[in-house]
Design an enzyme around this catalytic site. Structure first.
Site, PDB file in Angstrom:
ATOM      1  N   ILE A  52      46.913  12.478  24.533  1.00 44.49           N
ATOM      2  CA  ILE A  52      45.956  13.553  25.389  1.00 44.49           C
ATOM      3  C   ILE A  52      45.984  14.753  24.362  1.00 44.49           C
ATOM      4  O   ILE A  52      44.681  15.197  24.246  1.00 44.49           O
ATOM      5  CB  ILE A  52      46.678  13.910  26.821  1.00 44.49           C
ATOM      6  CG1 ILE A  52      46.730  12.806  27.485  1.00 44.49           C
ATOM      7  CG2 ILE A  52      45.863  15.206  27.270  1.00 44.49           C
ATOM      8  CD1 ILE A  52      47.510  12.860  28.879  1.00 44.49           C
ATOM      9  N   GLY A  56      50.739  20.361  21.216  1.00 44.90           N
ATOM     10  CA  GLY A  56      50.808  21.552  21.094  1.00 44.90           C
ATOM     11  C   GLY A  56      52.042  21.872  20.186  1.00 44.90           C
ATOM     12  O   GLY A  56      52.588  21.215  19.408  1.00 44.90           O
ATOM     13  N   LYS A  95      55.183  14.212  28.549  1.00 41.70           N
ATOM     14  CA  LYS A  95      55.288  15.319  27.569  1.00 41.70           C
ATOM     15  C   LYS A  95      56.449  15.111  26.841  1.00 41.70           C
ATOM     16  O   LYS A  95      57.642  15.050  27.342  1.00 41.70           O
ATOM     17  CB  LYS A  95      55.424  16.497  28.240  1.00 41.70           C
ATOM     18  CG  LYS A  95      55.225  17.896  27.013  1.00 41.70           C
ATOM     19  CD  LYS A  95      55.765  19.120  27.980  1.00 41.70           C
ATOM     20  CE  LYS A  95      54.325  19.507  28.957  1.00 41.70           C
ATOM     21  NZ  LYS A  95      54.612  20.955  29.318  1.00 41.70           N
ATOM     22  N   ASP A  97      53.924  32.705  31.486  1.00 43.29           N
ATOM     23  CA  ASP A  97      52.668  32.122  30.391  1.00 43.29           C
ATOM     24  C   ASP A  97      51.231  31.858  31.262  1.00 43.29           C
ATOM     25  O   ASP A  97      50.925  30.902  30.896  1.00 43.29           O
ATOM     26  CB  ASP A  97      53.249  30.896  29.706  1.00 43.29           C
ATOM     27  CG  ASP A  97      52.420  30.870  28.226  1.00 43.29           C
ATOM     28  OD1 ASP A  97      51.438  31.734  27.942  1.00 43.29           O
ATOM     29  OD2 ASP A  97      52.363  29.494  27.817  1.00 43.29           O
TER      30      ASP A  97
END
Length: 492
Positions: free
Chosen positions: A28, A31, A50, A145
Site C-alpha cells: 500500500i 513511510g 504495518k 501527530d
C-alpha cells in the site's frame, strides 16, 4: 527493479506469508518507520499489515513506540479510531500490526484529488476527529501527530483517525521514554510547546486540528519557511496569522474557531476537544453554547490551489487542490424595500471616509515601526562587524569546550544578554557573532546562526554547562552569546 533499496526490500515481501497465516498481497505504501501492505488471512479475511523497517526495529524505544499504537487504540475503543486486531513479530524479527483494511483515502489526498474540501464537509470531519480526541484525552492519551494524512475518509462516508504510534500515554506506556527536548510529530502541525519539547496536554492536539483546518482552507501552512530550521523557529516563536487575513473567503465563524484552536497562548486556546467540537456543531446547526466569537454573517467562495503535506507512514503524498464553494444563507435586506435605505446613505458615506482615514493612520504607524526595525537591523549589523574585527585582531578569547556527551535538558537558559550590554565575559564563544540565542518566554530553547539558516537545541553537557548542541563547531557554551527576540527576527 527499483533503485531504492528500502522500496525493493519492502516489495520483496509481496507473496510471502507471515507466521504461517497472513499472505502479503500488495504494498500500500512506505513511510519513514514502516511499510503497509494489503494481506489476506488463511481463512479469507482481508486486512492491512504495518511492518516496522528492520533498521528501525533495532531500536528498543522505536519498537516500543510502534507497539504502543496497538495499546493506545485498544484503550480508546472508539469506532472512528482505526482498529488493531493483532500484533506479532515477523520471521526476520520485524514487529508488525494487523489492522482493519480501510477503503477510501486520506483527507490530504481527497483535497488533492477532488479539487478541495467543502467547508461544511471539513467541519464534519473535524467534529469526528475531536470526538475521538475527547475520549483519548480523557484516558490520558495525546495523539501528537494529527494532520491531513492521518485522517482517513472511508468510502462509506466515515472518518478514521490513524497512527497513534507516537501518542503520549498517561498509563500503559511506561516502557516508552521520550527524551526531554525531543520533538515527535510533523512540524507544520506541531504546537509551540510541543516544538520546545516541554510538557504537553490535549491542547497540542487541538492546535494540530486547527493547523489541519488552516491548511485545507487557506491552501498554505500556518507558517512558511525556506528551510526546516526557519519553519521550526517561526512555529516556536510566532503566533499563527488570523485565518481571515490569508483566506478571506472562509466564513467568519469558521475563522474564529480555527484562530482560537491555533492560539499561541495556551490560556487562549480551546481548553478541551469537546469545547471546540461544540462550536463546530453549533456552526453545523447543533444547539451548543459558543466558545468562540460569533460573527453576524459569513460566506465562503472558491479559493486558490493548495499542496498538502505527505504522510509519515504509508499514504502517498498529495499535491494541490482547490476548495469547493460553499454558500451560507444570510437574510438579505434590499435597499429598495428597506424603509431606512434613504436615511442610511449619509451614514454610509461617513463610514467609508472614516475607514479610509483609519487605513491611512495604520499605514503611517506601520511605516514608523518598520523604520525603527531597519534602524535596529543596522545597529545589529554594526555590532556583528565590530565583533568580527575584534576576532580578526586577536581580541577574542579561546572557546571553552567539553568532551562529555551532551544530554537533554529543559529549555530554561540564562538571563537574556542585551545587544547594548557591557563587554562580553572572559570566556567568549568562537567564532564570535556566528551564533545567537533565540528567546521565547524568557528562555532559550534554540541557538541560531546569524542569518537564521540553522537552529540547534540548547542542551546541558556532562559537566553541567549549557551549550548549543550539534553545531559544526562542536558544543558552543551559550554564556556571552547575544539574544534574538522574536519581535526582531528578520528573514533572508
Amino acid at each position: 527493479m527499483s533503485d531504492d533499496p528500502q522500496l525493493a526490500h519492502c516489495t520483496a515481501r509481496i507473496g510471502t506469508v507471515l507466521r504461517g497465516k497472513w499472505r502479503i498481497d500488495s504494498l500500500i505504501g512506505v513511510g519513514g518507520m514502516a511499510a503497509v501492505y494489503e494481506a489476506t488471512h488463511r481463512i479469507g479475511r482481508r486486512c492491512a499489515i504495518k511492518i516496522l523497517h528492520p533498521e528501525i526495529a533495532v531500536s528498543k524505544e522505536l519498537r516500543a513506540r510502534f507497539e504502543q499504537e496497538a495499546l493506545a487504540v485498544n484503550q480508546l475503543g472508539h469506532p472512528a479510531a482505526v482498529n488493531v486486531v493483532d500484533i506479532d513479530t515477523s520471521e526476520d524479527g520485524s514487529p508488525f500490526l494487523v489492522m482493519e483494511l480501510l477503503d477510501g483515502e486520506s483527507l490530504g489526498k481527497r483535497a488533492h484529488r477532488s479539487g478541495g474540501i467543502e467547508e461544511r464537509e471539513l467541519l464534519r470531519v473535524a467534529s469526528t476527529v475531536l470526538e475521538v480526541l475527547d475520549v483519548a484525552h480523557g484516558l490520558g492519551i495525546v495523539h501528537r501527530d494529527i494532520k491531513p494524512d492521518n485522517l482517513f475518509l472511508t468510502s462509506s462516508g466515515g472518518v478514521k483517525v490513524l497512527d497513534f504510534g507516537i501518542a503520549r500515554m498517561r498509563q500503559g506506556g511506561s516502557n516508552v521514554r521520550t527524551r526531554i527536548g525531543a520533538m515527535l510529530g510533523t512540524l507544520p502541525y506541531m504546537s509551540p510547546e510541543q516544538i520546545a519539547g516541554g510538557e504537553i496536554d490535549g491542547r497540542a492536539d487541538i492546535f494540530a486540528v486547527g493547523a489541519t483546518m488552516f491548511r485545507i482552507l487557506a491552501k498554505r501552512r500556518v507558517h512558511e519557511g525556506s528551510t526546516e530550521s526557519e519553519l521550526l523557529i517561526k512555529m516556536a516563536t510566532q503566533p499563527a496569522p488570523a485565518l481571515r487575513t490569508v483566506a478571506p473567503s472562509v466564513s467568519p465563524e469558521v475563522c474564529a474557531i480555527v484562530d482560537r484552536a491555533l492560539a499561541f497562548d495556551l490560556s487562549r486556546r480551546y481548553p478541551t476537544a469537546r469545547a471546540m467540537r461544540e462550536d463546530i456543531e453549533r456552526v453545523l446547526g447543533a444547539s451548543a453554547a459558543p466558545h468562540a466569537p460569533t460573527p453576524a454573517s459569513f460566506r465562503a467562495d472558491v479559493s486558490s490551489a493548495i499542496s498538502v503535506d505527505g504522510p509519515t507512514m504509508a499514504a502517498p503524498a498529495p499535491g494541490q487542490a482547490m476548495q469547493a464553494p460553499m454558500v451560507v444563507s444570510v437574510p438579505p435586506q434590499s435597499v429598495a424595500t428597506s424603509p431606512q435605505a434613504g436615511s442610511n446613505s449619509p451614514f454610509l458615506m461617513i463610514a467609508v471616509i472614516g475607514s479610509f482615514v483609519v487605513a491611512v493612520l495604520l499605514a503611517a504607524v506601520l511605516f514608523v515601526v518598520r523604520s525603527r526595525g531597519s534602524a535596529e537591523d543596522t545597529r545589529e549589523s554594526a555590532d556583528d562587524e565590530t565583533s568580527q574585527e575584534d576576532e580578526a585582531s586577536g581580541s577574542s578569547r579561546t572557546m571553552a569546550t567539553s568532551s562529555g556527551t551532551s544530554t537533554p535538558s529543559s529549555t530554561a537558559g540564562p538571563a537574556p544578554t542585551s545587544p547594548t550590554a557591557a563587554p562580553l565575559p572572559a570566556r567568549r564563544p568562537a567564532p564570535n557573532g556566528k551564533y545567537r540565542l533565540l528567546m521565547k518566554d524568557g528562555k532559550y530553547p534554540f541557538c541560531v546562526t546569524s542569518k537564521l539558516k540553522y537552529a540547534y537545541p540548547v542542551r546541558t553537557n556532562a559537566e553541567g554547562v549549557k551549550v548549543c548542541s550539534g553545531t559544526p563547531d562542536g558544543p558552543i557554551p551559550i554564556d556571552g552569546l547575544k539574544a534574538y527576540h522574536p519581535s526582531e527576527l528578520q528573514w533572508e
